[in-house]
Design an enzyme around this catalytic site. Structure first.
Site, short mmCIF file in Angstrom:
data_model
loop_
_atom_site.label_atom_id
_atom_site.label_comp_id
_atom_site.label_asym_id
_atom_site.label_seq_id
_atom_site.Cartn_x
_atom_site.Cartn_y
_atom_site.Cartn_z
N PRO A 1 0.82 -1.22 0.00
CA PRO A 1 0.00 0.00 0.00
C PRO A 1 0.85 1.26 0.00
CG PRO A 1 0.20 -0.85 2.22
CD PRO A 1 0.95 -1.81 1.33
N CYS A 9 3.13 28.61 -16.33
CA CYS A 9 2.67 29.04 -17.65
C CYS A 9 2.02 27.90 -18.44
CB CYS A 9 3.84 29.61 -18.44
SG CYS A 9 4.58 30.95 -17.56
N GLU A 10 0.95 27.37 -17.93
CA GLU A 10 0.19 26.31 -18.59
C GLU A 10 -1.27 26.51 -18.22
OE1 GLU A 10 1.42 23.29 -20.09
OE2 GLU A 10 3.55 23.52 -19.61
N1 LLP Z 1 2.59 -1.69 -6.17
C1 LLP Z 1 2.78 -1.44 -7.48
C2 LLP Z 1 3.36 -2.46 -8.32
C3 LLP Z 1 2.38 -0.20 -8.01
O1 LLP Z 1 2.53 0.03 -9.30
C4 LLP Z 1 1.81 0.78 -7.16
C5 LLP Z 1 1.42 2.09 -7.69
C6 LLP Z 1 1.66 0.47 -5.79
C7 LLP Z 1 2.05 -0.78 -5.34
C8 LLP Z 1 1.07 1.44 -4.83
O2 LLP Z 1 -0.24 1.75 -5.17
P1 LLP Z 1 -1.18 2.55 -4.15
O3 LLP Z 1 -1.39 1.68 -2.93
O4 LLP Z 1 -0.52 3.81 -3.79
O5 LLP Z 1 -2.44 2.76 -4.91
N2 LLP Z 1 0.35 8.80 -9.53
C9 LLP Z 1 -0.94 8.15 -9.44
C10 LLP Z 1 -0.85 6.78 -8.85
C11 LLP Z 1 0.14 5.86 -9.55
C12 LLP Z 1 0.25 4.52 -8.92
C13 LLP Z 1 1.39 3.75 -9.46
N3 LLP Z 1 1.58 2.44 -8.88
C14 LLP Z 1 -1.89 9.06 -8.67
O6 LLP Z 1 -1.50 10.16 -8.27
O7 LLP Z 1 -3.05 8.71 -8.45
#
Ligand code: LLP
Length: 401
Positions: free
Chosen positions: A260, A327-328
């Site tokens: 997580p 600037c976007e």
């Molecule tokens: N494990 C893997 C293989 C992942 O690719 C990710 C996230 C996680 C764990 C953690 O996921 P989480 O528990 O945080 O959902 N930038 C995007 C989110 C990209 C997530 C990428 N991978 C946003 O701001 O919503």
């Protein structure tokens, strides 16, 4: 209660603030849900890579899920034991693979046959045996934003079940590979349990078929992705999540790993920004603030919603866009929201900014990365200094003239 006004005055704006008690509570809530079951909670470092946050989780006995050798080094630096560190990601350079092998971390998560070839060759050169897992793409719709959905076969992540089987057989017959894990991660900000359990069932069936081939999988990695409440979303009950996963694992003796990120840090974080001024173009009202898309890109990149509150008693509301100085046209925190009238220096708090906020920040427009502050048991402390101009240019070379 965090005193936003006092902290904004003390540290300046824009500013990231994190409630370390919240981080702790979320981590312990998940640990509690796994109580009595073989498990390892590996914090997804990418969600927020600040050393103090990783260190705090390390003291709570977290492992780490990393996607670059840089993240692996952060985890090690913060005292996370090497046997609790996983290295994932669709593309790893040779030097990253050899460094991960040198550090002897728990396992490298493979996402293609090409990567299996590279890890095997590098392990052979180093005369070692690489512990690996394979990321399986269960082809399940996670029902989240397409940019953060990863478990469908048209996504770049993981390999099909049949390819995975082939890779496991190759790994079993290799002197330099030790296949100990299986992995899936179908997406981020998941608000429904069903796709996760469905994926877990598919992957556990694979583990059973591998067992019949005498390939003994010890780590069953269910990825991350547990969603949080940004406004009114449903959230997944973690106890049902854990019980649901284990219901698919009957007859298997595996350690369940979960990764997580957002769940642990998302709602711990606040982005504080000050009003510079207001203006109207035609009948369109803009509130221009000192924070921008380079500090918190989620609204621009995903049209993500973050609750935005003005700290004032002003009652006079009208529709406005809350925008930054970059600037976007895409530089906004919210569009067309009902917002009180503001004046210069009013403080605005952007909520749920702990995950993928500071870790996705950049120096675009030569804007310094902002300061970050932690609050634990009512005490505040700086966990990242604000970039100075010198910090931003220190690696650049003046080759001309
Ligand atoms: N494990 C893997 C293989 C992942 O690719 C990710 C996230 C996680 C764990 C953690 O996921 P989480 O528990 O945080 O959902 N930038 C995007 C989110 C990209 C997530 C990428 N991978 C946003 O701001 O919503």
């Amino acid at each position: 209660m965090i005193n936003f006004k006092e902290l904004a005055k003390k540290y300046g704006t824009p500013l990231y603030l994190y409630d370390f008690n919240h981080i702790q509570d979320r981590f312990l809530e998940l640990k509690e849900a796994f109580k009595g079951k073989k498990s390892l909670v590996c914090y997804a470092v990418k969600a927020n890579s600040n050393l103090s946050i990783i260190k705090h989780l390390s003291t709570l006995e977290a492992g780490a899920d990393c996607v670059s050798i840089g993240e692996v080094k952060r985890a090690l630096l913060c005292g996370i034991p090497k046997y609790k560190i996983i290295f994932s990601g669709v593309g790893k350079r040779d030097d990253e693979i050899s460094e991960a092998l040198k550090e002897d971390i728990l396992m490298i998560n493979l996402e293609s046959e090409g990567e299996l070839d590279r890890v095997e060759a590098i392990a052979k050169q180093m005369q070692t045996k690489a512990r690996i897992s394979i990321r399986v793409n269960p082809n399940i719709d996670p029902k989240t934003h397409p940019y953060i959905s990863t478990g469908l076969s048209h996504n770049k992540f993981g390999v099909d079940i049949e390819v995975a089987k082939r890779m496991y057989i190759r790994a079993k017959n290799s002197e330099n590979l030790d296949p100990i894990g299986v992995h899936f991660h179908i997406g981020s900000q998941l608000t429904e349990l069903e796709p996760i359990i469905e994926s877990s069932q598919i992957v556990s069936d694979l583990v059973r078929s591998l067992k019949a081939l005498k390939i003994d999988i010890k780590f069953f990695d269910i990825g991350g992705g547990i969603g949080i409440r940004y406004s009114h979303e449903n959230t997944i009950d973690v106890k049902s999540y854990v019980d649901g996963i284990f219901s698919t694992l009957k007859g298997l003796d595996v350690t369940v790993v979960c990764e997580p990120g957002r769940f642990i840090v998302g709602n711990s974080g606040f982005f504080l920004t000050k009003v510079l001024y207001e203006k109207t173009n035609g009948d369109k009202r803009f509130v221009i603030v000192d924070g921008a898309m380079n500090d918190l890109i989620r609204p621009s990149l995903y049209k993500a919603h973050h609750d935005i509150k003005l700290l004032s008693d002003e009652l006079n509301h009208s529709k406005a866009d809350i925008v930054g100085p970059v600037c976007e046209s895409g530089d906004f925190f919210a569009k067309n929201i009902d917002f009180p009238k503001t004046t210069h220096d009013d403080l605005i708090v952007v909520h749920s900014a702990g995950a993928y906020g500071s870790s996705m920040a950049s120096n675009y427009n030569t804007r310094g990365k902002v300061a970050e502050v932690g609050v634990l048991n009512g005490e505040d402390f700086l966990i990242r200094k604000r970039d100075s101009f010198e910090d931003m240019i220190k690696n650049e070379l003046e080759c001309l003239g």
